[in-house]
Design a protein around this motif. Sequence first.
Motif, short mmCIF file in Angstrom:
data_model
loop_
_atom_site.label_atom_id
_atom_site.label_comp_id
_atom_site.label_asym_id
_atom_site.label_seq_id
_atom_site.Cartn_x
_atom_site.Cartn_y
_atom_site.Cartn_z
N PRO A 171 2.89 14.66 2.40
CA PRO A 171 3.30 13.69 3.43
C PRO A 171 2.59 12.35 3.27
CG PRO A 171 2.78 15.83 4.41
CD PRO A 171 2.34 15.90 2.99
N ILE A 172 3.37 11.29 3.50
CA ILE A 172 2.85 9.92 3.53
C ILE A 172 3.16 9.34 4.90
CG2 ILE A 172 3.00 7.60 2.53
CD1 ILE A 172 4.07 8.92 -0.04
N ALA A 173 2.18 8.77 5.57
CA ALA A 173 2.41 8.15 6.87
C ALA A 173 1.95 6.70 6.82
CB ALA A 173 1.67 8.89 7.97
N ARG A 174 2.76 5.82 7.39
CA ARG A 174 2.42 4.39 7.41
C ARG A 174 1.45 4.11 8.54
NH1 ARG A 174 7.11 0.20 5.86
NH2 ARG A 174 5.23 -1.10 5.89
N GLY A 175 0.49 3.26 8.23
CA GLY A 175 -0.52 2.93 9.22
C GLY A 175 -0.53 1.47 9.58
N ALA A 176 -1.70 0.97 9.90
CA ALA A 176 -1.86 -0.37 10.45
C ALA A 176 -1.55 -1.43 9.41
CB ALA A 176 -3.29 -0.55 10.96
N ALA A 177 -0.91 -2.51 9.88
CA ALA A 177 -0.62 -3.67 9.04
C ALA A 177 -1.59 -4.81 9.32
CB ALA A 177 0.81 -4.14 9.27
N VAL A 213 1.80 6.23 -7.31
CA VAL A 213 0.74 7.07 -7.88
C VAL A 213 1.08 8.55 -7.69
CG1 VAL A 213 -1.70 7.67 -7.79
CG2 VAL A 213 -1.00 5.28 -7.55
N LEU A 214 1.59 8.92 -6.51
CA LEU A 214 1.92 10.33 -6.28
C LEU A 214 3.04 10.79 -7.20
CD1 LEU A 214 1.66 10.69 -2.39
CD2 LEU A 214 -0.06 11.21 -4.13
N ARG A 215 4.02 9.91 -7.47
CA ARG A 215 5.08 10.29 -8.43
C ARG A 215 4.50 10.49 -9.81
NH1 ARG A 215 7.95 6.57 -5.37
NH2 ARG A 215 7.43 4.88 -6.81
N LEU A 216 3.60 9.61 -10.22
CA LEU A 216 2.95 9.76 -11.52
C LEU A 216 2.23 11.10 -11.62
CD1 LEU A 216 1.95 8.48 -14.23
CD2 LEU A 216 0.00 7.60 -12.93
N LEU A 217 1.63 11.52 -10.51
CA LEU A 217 0.87 12.77 -10.48
C LEU A 217 1.74 14.00 -10.25
CD1 LEU A 217 -2.15 11.50 -8.36
CD2 LEU A 217 -2.19 12.10 -10.79
N GLY A 218 3.01 13.79 -9.89
CA GLY A 218 3.88 14.92 -9.58
C GLY A 218 3.52 15.59 -8.27
N MET A 258 10.15 2.21 -2.16
CA MET A 258 9.49 2.70 -0.96
C MET A 258 9.68 4.22 -0.87
SD MET A 258 7.64 1.78 1.64
CE MET A 258 7.88 -0.01 1.78
N PRO A 259 8.61 4.99 -0.78
CA PRO A 259 8.75 6.44 -0.70
C PRO A 259 9.20 6.88 0.69
CG PRO A 259 6.45 5.84 -0.46
CD PRO A 259 7.19 4.56 -0.74
N ALA A 260 9.63 8.12 0.79
CA ALA A 260 9.92 8.69 2.10
C ALA A 260 8.62 8.80 2.87
CB ALA A 260 10.55 10.07 1.94
N VAL A 261 8.66 8.38 4.13
CA VAL A 261 7.45 8.41 4.95
C VAL A 261 7.70 9.24 6.21
CG1 VAL A 261 6.60 6.21 4.10
CG2 VAL A 261 8.03 6.27 6.14
N ALA A 293 0.83 -1.20 0.00
CA ALA A 293 0.00 0.00 0.00
C ALA A 293 0.87 1.25 0.00
CB ALA A 293 -0.93 -0.01 1.21
N VAL A 294 1.95 1.24 0.80
CA VAL A 294 2.84 2.41 0.86
C VAL A 294 3.55 2.59 -0.48
CG1 VAL A 294 4.77 3.48 2.06
CG2 VAL A 294 3.18 2.04 3.33
N ARG A 295 4.07 1.51 -1.04
CA ARG A 295 4.74 1.61 -2.34
C ARG A 295 3.79 2.12 -3.42
NH1 ARG A 295 9.65 -1.12 -2.49
NH2 ARG A 295 10.08 -2.45 -0.69
N ASN A 296 2.55 1.66 -3.37
CA ASN A 296 1.58 2.08 -4.38
C ASN A 296 1.21 3.56 -4.23
OD1 ASN A 296 1.66 -0.54 -5.28
ND2 ASN A 296 -0.29 -1.13 -4.35
#
Length: 318
Positions: free
Chosen positions: A63-69, A54-59, A97-100, A47-50
């Motif tokens: 912030p991205i924060a990791r949540g529950a597994a 998508v955000l890179r595709l959109l430019g 993996m993006p910066a989180v 989910a984080v990688r995706n």
Amino acid sequence: MSEARRIVVDTDTDTDDAHTLLYLAARPDAEIVAVTSVYGNCVDPDAVRNIGHVLRLLGLDVPIARGAAEPLAGPAHIAGHVHGSDGLGDLGYDRPMPAVSAESAAELLVRLAAEQPGELDLLALGPLTNLAAALRLDPDLFTRYRSVVLMGGSGPYAPPGTLLMIDANINNDPEAAGAVFAAPRRELVMVGVDVTGTTILDERAIAALRAAETPKARFATEILDAYLDFYQNEWGRRVIPLHDPLAAGILLDPGFATAWVDGPVNVRTDGFLSRARLMRTHDGLPPAFPYQAAPPTRVITQVDAPRFVADFVEMLTR
């Protein structure tokens, strides 16, 4: 044009979650402020990688924060058979993996609401585990968001003999969903499978996306095949429902909803699956059993599906 809605997206990023991010980024009245990850239709690392992909595709650099597994209790049920094991159809995308954020998803949800009370909307597209964790940190969290809109639930009780799609986001963490529907709020909107399942991206709409030259439309159709493979076994056609995008559409344009009921929602189980239900029958009567009192949730019961599908296609092809 009205002021843009500033949105925090909580997502188990798979095909229709990715479509939702594409749709939000294309709408002139929406701004994605932050994105938080949660397990669900894929495991949390995917989910984080995706999200990052998508955000890179959109430019977009937000912030991205990791949540529950996993859920608050019990094992996670990962729907890899629906969207591919990586959530995006197993097409082999390079998804570093993006910066989180150093904050967890729950901590970020709480902080943003405290810093900007009444200014942000929260759009929940996966299991509600992160929201429940955030409520443990701030029980009044939902009063600080302008609105909370979630894709999940099953609406009021349907007429006898009616079958519904699985209420996956609720079933993945019933305990978390119960906490969400019991929490005080400014506005909580439930967009359930009873209405999202009627909003169909059909063959003509998919052909329009495939014919477009925009990177968004190209990506949106590339990731469709695994999802189409799943739904062809339901309907005998290669079409899909726009589950998560519809919730985003209603957040931005409540006019996509043509009917709704405000009332208490409970999470109920039949011993096999759990659903979030408005405590009303299809004809507006209370159910034939005791239920828990809860603050009113706005439960969408009918939508203008053709108008929303047309808007979705337009946003991804313009």
